[in-house]
Design an enzyme around this catalytic site. Structure first.
Site, PDB file in Angstrom:
ATOM      1  N   ASP A  50      11.362 -24.506  41.638  1.00  0.00           N
ATOM      2  CA  ASP A  50      10.242 -24.498  40.684  1.00  0.00           C
ATOM      3  C   ASP A  50       9.350 -25.721  40.919  1.00  0.00           C
ATOM      4  O   ASP A  50       8.117 -25.601  40.982  1.00  0.00           O
ATOM      5  CB  ASP A  50      10.800 -24.502  39.249  1.00  0.00           C
ATOM      6  CG  ASP A  50       9.707 -24.582  38.203  1.00  0.00           C
ATOM      7  OD1 ASP A  50       9.090 -23.547  37.899  1.00  0.00           O
ATOM      8  OD2 ASP A  50       9.435 -25.700  37.703  1.00  0.00           O
ATOM      9  N   THR A  75       8.596 -16.315  26.217  1.00  0.00           N
ATOM     10  CA  THR A  75       8.475 -17.670  25.663  1.00  0.00           C
ATOM     11  C   THR A  75       7.011 -18.102  25.598  1.00  0.00           C
ATOM     12  O   THR A  75       6.515 -18.520  24.553  1.00  0.00           O
ATOM     13  CB  THR A  75       9.277 -18.657  26.544  1.00  0.00           C
ATOM     14  OG1 THR A  75      10.619 -18.191  26.624  1.00  0.00           O
ATOM     15  CG2 THR A  75       9.263 -20.050  25.958  1.00  0.00           C
ATOM     16  N   GLU A  96      -3.931 -23.380  34.917  1.00  0.00           N
ATOM     17  CA  GLU A  96      -3.608 -24.714  34.403  1.00  0.00           C
ATOM     18  C   GLU A  96      -2.152 -24.818  33.964  1.00  0.00           C
ATOM     19  O   GLU A  96      -1.500 -25.850  34.153  1.00  0.00           O
ATOM     20  CB  GLU A  96      -4.534 -25.031  33.206  1.00  0.00           C
ATOM     21  CG  GLU A  96      -4.352 -26.402  32.612  1.00  0.00           C
ATOM     22  CD  GLU A  96      -4.660 -27.512  33.618  1.00  0.00           C
ATOM     23  OE1 GLU A  96      -5.828 -27.672  33.971  1.00  0.00           O
ATOM     24  OE2 GLU A  96      -3.701 -28.205  34.037  1.00  0.00           O
ATOM     25  N   ALA A 151       1.953  -5.816  27.883  1.00  0.00           N
ATOM     26  CA  ALA A 151       3.053  -5.170  28.618  1.00  0.00           C
ATOM     27  C   ALA A 151       4.308  -6.024  28.515  1.00  0.00           C
ATOM     28  O   ALA A 151       4.255  -7.245  28.724  1.00  0.00           O
ATOM     29  CB  ALA A 151       2.676  -4.994  30.088  1.00  0.00           C
ATOM     30  N   LYS A 157       5.324 -26.124  42.305  1.00  0.00           N
ATOM     31  CA  LYS A 157       4.304 -26.962  41.662  1.00  0.00           C
ATOM     32  C   LYS A 157       3.780 -28.012  42.647  1.00  0.00           C
ATOM     33  O   LYS A 157       2.581 -28.310  42.669  1.00  0.00           O
ATOM     34  CB  LYS A 157       4.904 -27.629  40.430  1.00  0.00           C
ATOM     35  CG  LYS A 157       5.227 -26.612  39.321  1.00  0.00           C
ATOM     36  CD  LYS A 157       6.143 -27.221  38.280  1.00  0.00           C
ATOM     37  CE  LYS A 157       6.432 -26.244  37.158  1.00  0.00           C
ATOM     38  NZ  LYS A 157       7.524 -26.690  36.284  1.00  0.00           N
TER      39      LYS A 157
END
Ligand code: NAP
Ligand code: HSE
Length: 427
Positions: A200, A12, A128, A42, A204
């Site tokens: 997730d 994605t 970033e 890759a 962060k």
């Protein structure tokens, strides 16, 4: 001089970036003054159809080909996961190649080691895109705000779960259908459990906290809960009480140290975070001199995230061209991370109770026994049973847990049906 870029992954995020580098290379070079060439890529399956034309021999199924290729100047890691990504990134850095990554799981788990390896090799490790998708937040925290005594970083940092909550609340759609849509749109992780479980967002939060407070906070120090336990009925009750549920990441400096956590929370409907919809992310950064800053924008998806990766690639490429040894953006000092049990917050509880004299008093005294003070109570009767909604004042995690266990043991309480934190700065 052209900078030859090696890719670990072309899904994605990587696919979007590759398309841009192939289709808009001249425009990028004109604006940035940097010529980029896609040298090696890759992927797991070299036979898979890709919507970008790559030269012969560019694709490889062995990611080590990318990091060991002496002609690759700079590595972009967008394969995700800890293994083999972590050792590949380390090997690239140790061989003097700067690395740009979007991999928050990796940075939250091994960031300190990788930042030190990058500094030892005099090259950059830039990430970033790891937090907030297309929102610039890492560079502002680590550079623009380096001199500020940040007191709190708080916000919505997972696009998938915010997308799911928005669709469930506004359109009444079922959880699983909306999750599938988030996957199709490229918002979700390869394993979406990471999104819905809060892992997730916790990765962060760990990164944001480390940069904001200059104390290394690993993923394992961040308590996290996801949205998978929330029930639609509480969305309706909460709306009637003037709240909206959000998955929040909170990192704050208190007298005992810094506290970092991720969990669903009811946010007052008039709070700016309550109106953050879809896959948008929004992060408040607070400090005594700057007051309050809000960073908001697309928090997930290939194109916005690829923009953040590309910005880092151009930055690292300029450093290579200037032959300036890169320095770590931050140095981590020792500090105290508060145990989650010692964190205080307000609470919303939904109890199924018997509707008869004295019940409310029993419940109130049980809360009192555990140092939990009730702020407001609403009751909806149905024959001899009633639904009781309570909002508390600030109470410690450990106290609320004990109160809940005691309530569960009361004969007048059928069920403690829901317990959700409330995020409000009101007393
Ligand atoms: P993705 O669509 O699953 O793509 C992963 C890519 O890596 C694929 O091209 C895959 O190959 C390749 N790959 C995976 N394991 C490999 C292995 N062992 N060897 C070689 N190639 C391998 O993932 P994504 O959504 O682009 O996410 C990539 C990273 O960006 C993750 O760290 C994610 O957390 C982060 N990120 C994603 C978003 C987002 O909105 N999607 C936003 C911010 C950050 P195949 O193509 O052959 O399957
Ligand atoms: N899966 C992540 C999210 C991608 O939904 O926020 C962006 O990091």
């Amino acid at each position: 001089m052209t900078i030859r870029v090696g890719f670990l992954g072309a899904g994605t995020v990587g696919g979007s970036l590759l398309r841009r580098l192939v289709e808009q290379n001249d425009a990028i070079a004109t604006k940035s003054g940097v010529e980029l060439d896609v040298h090696r890529v890759a992927v797991r399956d070299v036979g898979k159809a890709r919507d970008v034309a790559l030269g012969d021999g560019v694709l490889t199924a062995d990611p080590r080909d990318v990091v060991t290729d002496p002609d690759v100047d700079l590595v972009v890691e967008v394969m995700g996961g800890l293994d083999p990504a972590g050792d590949l990134v380390l090997a690239a850095l140790q061989s003097g190649k700067p690395v740009v990554t979007a991999n928050k799981a990796l940075i939250a788990a091994r960031g300190r080691e990788l930042i030190e390896a990058a500094e030892a090799a005099g090259v950059s490790l830039l990430f970033e895109a790891a937090v907030g998708g297309g929102i610039p937040i890492i560079r502002p925290l680590s550079q623009s705000l380096a001199g500020e005594q940040i007191t709190r970083v708080m916000g919505i940092v997972n696009g998938t779960t915010n997308f799911i909550l928005t669709k469930m609340i506004e359109d009444g759609l079922p959880y699983h259908g909306v999750l599938a849509e988030a996957q199709e749109l490229g918002y979700a992780e390869a394993d979406p459990t990471a999104d819905v479980s809060g892992a997730d967002a916790a990765a962060k939060a760990a990164i944001l906290a480390s940069l904001a407070f200059g104390i290394w906070v690993g993923f394992d120090r961040v308590h996290h809960e996801g949205i998978d336990q929330l029930e639609q009925i509480d969305f309706e009750f909460a709306a009637n009480l003037g709240y909206r549920p959000k998955l929040l990441a909170i990192a704050e400096q208190g007298p005992g140290g810094i506290a970092v956590r991720v969990h669903p929370a009811l946010v007052p409907s008039e709070h700016p975070l309550a109106s953050v919809r879809g896959a948008t992310n929004a992060v408040f950064v607070e400090g005594p001199a700057i007051g309050e800053l809000l960073f908001t924008g697309p928090g997930a998806g290939g194109d916005p995230t690829a923009t953040a990766v590309l910005g880092d690639v151009l930055h690292a490429a300029r450093e290579l061209l200037a032959k300036t040894p890169a320095k770590a953006p931050i140095r981590f000092a020792p500090g105290t991370i508060v145990e989650f049990d010692d964190v205080a917050t307000k609470w919303y509880l939904r109890l199924e109770v018997a509707d008869r004299p004295g019940v409310l008093a029993r419940i109130a005294s049980t809360f009192g026994d555990h140092r939990v003070s009730i702020k407001s109570v609403w009751q909806e009767g149905r024959g001899d049973r009633a639904t009781l909604l309570l909002v508390t004042h600030d109470a410690l995690e450990r106290d609320l847990r004990a109160a809940r266990a005691a309530l569960d043991g009361l004969e007048v309480v059928g069920q403690v049906a829901a317990v959700i934190r409330v995020q409000s700065d009101e007393p």
